[in-house]
Design an enzyme around this catalytic site. Structure first.
Site, PDB file in Angstrom:
ATOM      1  N   CYS A   1       0.815  -1.218   0.000  1.00  0.00           N
ATOM      2  CA  CYS A   1       0.000   0.000   0.000  1.00  0.00           C
ATOM      3  C   CYS A   1       0.856   1.279   0.000  1.00  0.00           C
ATOM      4  O   CYS A   1       1.406   1.634  -1.029  1.00  0.00           O
ATOM      5  CB  CYS A   1      -0.989  -0.035   1.152  1.00  0.00           C
ATOM      6  SG  CYS A   1      -2.380   1.116   0.931  1.00  0.00           S
TER       7      CYS A   1
ATOM      8  N   HIS B   1      -3.682  -5.480   0.600  1.00  0.00           N
ATOM      9  CA  HIS B   1      -3.223  -5.795   1.947  1.00  0.00           C
ATOM     10  C   HIS B   1      -3.248  -7.304   2.215  1.00  0.00           C
ATOM     11  O   HIS B   1      -4.177  -7.824   2.862  1.00  0.00           O
ATOM     12  CB  HIS B   1      -4.093  -5.070   2.983  1.00  0.00           C
ATOM     13  CG  HIS B   1      -3.809  -3.607   3.078  1.00  0.00           C
ATOM     14  ND1 HIS B   1      -2.933  -3.076   4.004  1.00  0.00           N
ATOM     15  CD2 HIS B   1      -4.271  -2.562   2.339  1.00  0.00           C
ATOM     16  CE1 HIS B   1      -2.867  -1.764   3.839  1.00  0.00           C
ATOM     17  NE2 HIS B   1      -3.671  -1.422   2.836  1.00  0.00           N
TER      18      HIS B   1
ATOM     19  N   GLU C   1      -1.384  -8.869   4.328  1.00  0.00           N
ATOM     20  CA  GLU C   1      -1.091  -9.160   5.737  1.00  0.00           C
ATOM     21  C   GLU C   1      -2.349  -9.411   6.561  1.00  0.00           C
ATOM     22  O   GLU C   1      -2.295 -10.073   7.600  1.00  0.00           O
ATOM     23  CB  GLU C   1      -0.263  -8.019   6.353  1.00  0.00           C
ATOM     24  CG  GLU C   1      -1.030  -6.791   6.782  1.00  0.00           C
ATOM     25  CD  GLU C   1      -1.477  -5.877   5.635  1.00  0.00           C
ATOM     26  OE1 GLU C   1      -2.182  -4.883   5.905  1.00  0.00           O
ATOM     27  OE2 GLU C   1      -1.112  -6.152   4.470  1.00  0.00           O
TER      28      GLU C   1
END
Length: 265
Positions: free
Chosen positions: A120, A229, A231
């Protein structure tokens, strides 16, 4: 025993870029737990926060001590002056301390073969570093999707649900990790790439053509950037886990070489 041969149980050291924030009137540094979990549980590395402390963080010490770096997402944006744009609009969130810390460090770390996974804001930092520019409001551009996270009234975990398809470039780094040229990813950004930096290879695009991933052509080791994203999807998404697994593998290779190298004078 050769002191330069690492014990097999030691994990590689990965620093996670932090934001400069304010906590009860004090300057502080923050990194979200999603990155810590992904690095620890999937990359199988030792996660350490890298403070946005400017000149207090020097590249030589990091090169000697770490095996990888994660450039995190953030509510803040790279200051427009970093890519030759006009002054920021009033509501734009900035983090000048992070700009002053990360951008000067990256060229040295990448050249030294430190693996990089950028997410990001980190994706946008790398693009700016290589001479690219950013569009501050992708959703306002004709023909573009609205890439923002949507209703903030939903539980935060729902912000990271799959949002749009991903068109992956055949034969690239990302295609190997995805096992094909199609995937679906989440989307939580209002800025995006306007002009791709020099020396960056497009790895994937959104259905509207916006660049969603790139790699660094000249990097001696793993250097991949993604706009979404992963994660936050390590518990239920094989593609997200594959990204952090590949990053962790590169960090282990880096660690083996680093610990076998002679100590610097």
């Amino acid at each position: 025993m050769n002191p330069h041969i690492p014990p097999p149980t030691l994990r590689p050291v990965v620093v996670i870029a932090s934001d400069r924030i304010e906590r009860h009137g004090h300057a502080a540094h923050a990194a979200l737990d999603g990155y810590v979990r992904a690095v620890s549980e999937v990359s199988r590395a030792l996660p350490l926060a890298l403070p946005a402390a400017g000149d207090a963080i020097d590249a030589d010490s990091l090169i000697h001590a770490i095996d990888g770096i994660v450039l995190t997402g953030s509510p803040s944006n790279v200051h427009p002056s970093r890519y030759g744009a006009s002054e920021p609009y009033p509501e734009m969130q900035l983090d000048l301390a992070r700009d002053a810390t990360i951008l000067p460090l990256l060229p040295r770390l990448i050249a030294a073969g430190v693996p990089v996974l950028a997410v990001c804001r980190g994706f946008q930092e790398l693009n700016v570093l290589y001479g690219g520019s950013l569009e501050p409001a992708v959703h306002e551009q004709p023909g573009r999707l609205d890439h923002r996270e949507g209703d903030h009234g939903r539980p935060v975990q729902r912000w990271y649900d799959d949002s749009h398809a991903l068109h992956i470039v055949e034969g690239g780094v990302l295609a190997q990790l995805a096992g094909g040229t199609r995937a679906v990813v989440n989307s939580l950004h209002h800025q995006g790439i306007e002009r791709l930096g020099k020396g960056l290879r497009v790895e994937a695009t959104a259905p509207d053509g916006l660049i969603e991933s790139f790699s660094i052509e000249s990097a001696p080791r793993f250097a991949l950037a993604v706009q979404w994203h992963p994660e936050m999807r390590i518990d239920d998404n094989a593609f997200a886990r594959a990204l952090f697994t590949a990053f962790g593998d590169a960090c282990r290779m880096r660690r083996q070489e680093r610990l076998r190298a002679p100590e610097p004078n």
